[in-house]
Design an enzyme around this catalytic site. Sequence first.
Site, PDB file in Angstrom:
ATOM      1  N   LYS A   1     -18.379  -5.669  -7.404  1.00 44.01           N
ATOM      2  CA  LYS A   1     -18.941  -6.595  -6.424  1.00 44.01           C
ATOM      3  C   LYS A   1     -18.288  -7.963  -6.500  1.00 44.01           C
ATOM      4  O   LYS A   1     -18.206  -8.678  -5.516  1.00 44.01           O
ATOM      5  CB  LYS A   1     -20.460  -6.744  -6.647  1.00 44.01           C
ATOM      6  CG  LYS A   1     -21.233  -5.504  -6.234  1.00 44.01           C
ATOM      7  CD  LYS A   1     -22.725  -5.646  -6.521  1.00 44.01           C
ATOM      8  CE  LYS A   1     -23.090  -5.027  -7.867  1.00 44.01           C
ATOM      9  NZ  LYS A   1     -24.513  -4.714  -8.009  1.00 44.01           N
TER      10      LYS A   1
ATOM     11  N   LYS B   1     -11.783  -1.518 -11.917  1.00 50.30           N
ATOM     12  CA  LYS B   1     -12.966  -0.865 -11.354  1.00 50.30           C
ATOM     13  C   LYS B   1     -13.371  -1.513 -10.026  1.00 50.30           C
ATOM     14  O   LYS B   1     -13.113  -2.702  -9.800  1.00 50.30           O
ATOM     15  CB  LYS B   1     -14.132  -0.929 -12.348  1.00 50.30           C
ATOM     16  CG  LYS B   1     -14.689  -2.317 -12.540  1.00 50.30           C
ATOM     17  CD  LYS B   1     -15.977  -2.339 -13.361  1.00 50.30           C
ATOM     18  CE  LYS B   1     -16.462  -3.793 -13.438  1.00 50.30           C
ATOM     19  NZ  LYS B   1     -17.602  -4.018 -14.301  1.00 50.30           N
TER      20      LYS B   1
ATOM     21  N   LYS C   1     -16.543 -13.195 -17.715  1.00 51.16           N
ATOM     22  CA  LYS C   1     -17.201 -14.115 -16.788  1.00 51.16           C
ATOM     23  C   LYS C   1     -17.055 -15.555 -17.248  1.00 51.16           C
ATOM     24  O   LYS C   1     -16.775 -16.446 -16.453  1.00 51.16           O
ATOM     25  CB  LYS C   1     -18.683 -13.754 -16.624  1.00 51.16           C
ATOM     26  CG  LYS C   1     -18.845 -12.478 -15.797  1.00 51.16           C
ATOM     27  CD  LYS C   1     -20.287 -12.124 -15.524  1.00 51.16           C
ATOM     28  CE  LYS C   1     -20.343 -10.860 -14.660  1.00 51.16           C
ATOM     29  NZ  LYS C   1     -21.595 -10.136 -14.794  1.00 51.16           N
TER      30      LYS C   1
HETATM   31  P1  TYM Z   1     -24.598  -3.602 -12.030  1.00 54.45           P
HETATM   32  O1  TYM Z   1     -25.623  -4.159 -11.096  1.00 54.45           O
HETATM   33  O2  TYM Z   1     -23.317  -4.323 -12.175  1.00 54.45           O
HETATM   34  O3  TYM Z   1     -24.238  -2.114 -11.612  1.00 54.45           O
HETATM   35  C1  TYM Z   1     -25.232  -1.137 -11.353  1.00 54.45           C
HETATM   36  C2  TYM Z   1     -24.782   0.223 -11.885  1.00 54.45           C
HETATM   37  O4  TYM Z   1     -23.562   0.617 -11.266  1.00 54.45           O
HETATM   38  C3  TYM Z   1     -22.607   0.969 -12.260  1.00 54.45           C
HETATM   39  N1  TYM Z   1     -21.262   0.619 -11.766  1.00 54.45           N
HETATM   40  C4  TYM Z   1     -20.246   1.481 -11.675  1.00 54.45           C
HETATM   41  N2  TYM Z   1     -20.143   2.788 -11.978  1.00 54.45           N
HETATM   42  C5  TYM Z   1     -18.954   3.396 -11.749  1.00 54.45           C
HETATM   43  N3  TYM Z   1     -17.884   2.748 -11.221  1.00 54.45           N
HETATM   44  C6  TYM Z   1     -17.936   1.442 -10.896  1.00 54.45           C
HETATM   45  N4  TYM Z   1     -16.882   0.832 -10.371  1.00 54.45           N
HETATM   46  C7  TYM Z   1     -19.158   0.745 -11.121  1.00 54.45           C
HETATM   47  N5  TYM Z   1     -19.557  -0.539 -10.922  1.00 54.45           N
HETATM   48  C8  TYM Z   1     -20.843  -0.592 -11.322  1.00 54.45           C
HETATM   49  C9  TYM Z   1     -23.002   0.151 -13.479  1.00 54.45           C
HETATM   50  O5  TYM Z   1     -22.481   0.708 -14.655  1.00 54.45           O
HETATM   51  C10 TYM Z   1     -24.507   0.214 -13.398  1.00 54.45           C
HETATM   52  O6  TYM Z   1     -24.983   1.422 -13.950  1.00 54.45           O
HETATM   53  N6  TYM Z   1     -26.264  -4.957 -16.563  1.00 54.45           N
HETATM   54  C11 TYM Z   1     -26.429  -3.984 -15.486  1.00 54.45           C
HETATM   55  C12 TYM Z   1     -27.817  -3.982 -14.879  1.00 54.45           C
HETATM   56  C13 TYM Z   1     -28.927  -3.744 -15.851  1.00 54.45           C
HETATM   57  C14 TYM Z   1     -29.274  -2.522 -16.471  1.00 54.45           C
HETATM   58  C15 TYM Z   1     -30.414  -2.806 -17.251  1.00 54.45           C
HETATM   59  C16 TYM Z   1     -28.734  -1.249 -16.405  1.00 54.45           C
HETATM   60  C17 TYM Z   1     -29.814  -4.686 -16.292  1.00 54.45           C
HETATM   61  N7  TYM Z   1     -30.723  -4.113 -17.121  1.00 54.45           N
HETATM   62  C18 TYM Z   1     -31.035  -1.805 -18.026  1.00 54.45           C
HETATM   63  C19 TYM Z   1     -29.350  -0.252 -17.185  1.00 54.45           C
HETATM   64  C20 TYM Z   1     -30.490  -0.543 -17.959  1.00 54.45           C
HETATM   65  C21 TYM Z   1     -25.450  -4.344 -14.360  1.00 54.45           C
HETATM   66  O7  TYM Z   1     -25.019  -5.441 -14.238  1.00 54.45           O
HETATM   67  O8  TYM Z   1     -25.241  -3.337 -13.459  1.00 54.45           O
END
Ligand code: TYM
Length: 333
Positions: free
Chosen positions: A198, A195, A112
């Site tokens: 978003k 992957k 990023k």
């Molecule tokens: P975020 O919002 O980017 O994504 C949410 C969840 O979706 C999963 N994910 C995917 N899994 C499989 N294939 C993909 N292409 C894909 N894209 C996204 C992510 O692994 C995630 O599980 N930092 C985290 C949010 C967060 C969090 C936490 C998660 C903040 N605090 C505490 C767990 C525990 C994030 O940005 O996820």
Amino acid sequence: TPRILSGMQPTHDSLHLGNYLGAQVNWVRMQRDFDAFFCVVDQHALTVNPEPEDLRNRTRITAAQYLAGGIDPDVSTVFVQSHVPEHSQLAWVLNCITGYGEAARMTQFKDKSSKRGTEGTNVGLFTYPMLMAADILLYDATAVPVGEDQRQHLELTRDLAQRFNARYGETFVVPDAHIPEGTAKVMSLQEPTAKMSKSAANQNGNLMMLDETKVNTKKIKSAVTDTDNAVRYDVEAKPGIANLLRIHSALSGDSIDALVERYAGENKYGALKTDVAALVADVQAPFKARVEELLADPAELDRILARGAERARSVAAVVLEKAYNAVGFIPAA
Ligand code: TYM
């Protein structure tokens, strides 16, 4: 009962199929076996500086999608991160035991910040993983259901928990990442070696849960495959077909082997795509209908979130107090 916690960032209106298959399906599966906490991480989303009105809307719509995907607010605790101030309070403590180099090595931060440049990168993006660690450690979570892209952040969380415990005495539970087998990394339909994301430049690679079915069908039909025309599971040579097979398998419950057999022979890419599109449409229809219902009554949704925040605080406050005492903060009274 052991606890789990996970969360998603409300950075967009709709979740994509990667969020759904990589994380949410496991949340739903696990919610009855664990004391489960699902957080809409609005403070994390602030790192991309959204318009306030967008952040408000997306926070509610993300919560609605948790419920629409099968999270039962009478079984699990569903809440908004900024409603529980203990998250930022613990994050500060964790910032103070994290090495600068250690934080700078996080690949998500490196990606990023290299895209945005030093001036365009806010400090929130840098301290993001320590806030995430706080989210998890405040609930004594033993497992964290996430996709593959969060593995490094989970490793850091474990390191910080162990470091804190060694320095200040046993305080935190050291959590494990819970990453699914076939859907840990759902790939972009347009760039099947990257992957589904978003923030991807080409949004045609993303299947958005709240989009029109025909939009997703069109995206699936034009998914990038290869010039060979036999369906085989070969991640290296046929990443596009492998991705479609994994999506099919996750949604249909059929094994990859069974699918390869079913689509054997020449020119079956079209049939595979048609079937994947139908499977995606089948999960989308009830999901979208439920989201609409929930958003039609925002007061009820806010009540669910208020109830969740109260429950979350009752757990988080106890752990924060332990951590505050451990580091030598004196009590307020
Ligand atoms: P975020 O919002 O980017 O994504 C949410 C969840 O979706 C999963 N994910 C995917 N899994 C499989 N294939 C993909 N292409 C894909 N894209 C996204 C992510 O692994 C995630 O599980 N930092 C985290 C949010 C967060 C969090 C936490 C998660 C903040 N605090 C505490 C767990 C525990 C994030 O940005 O996820």
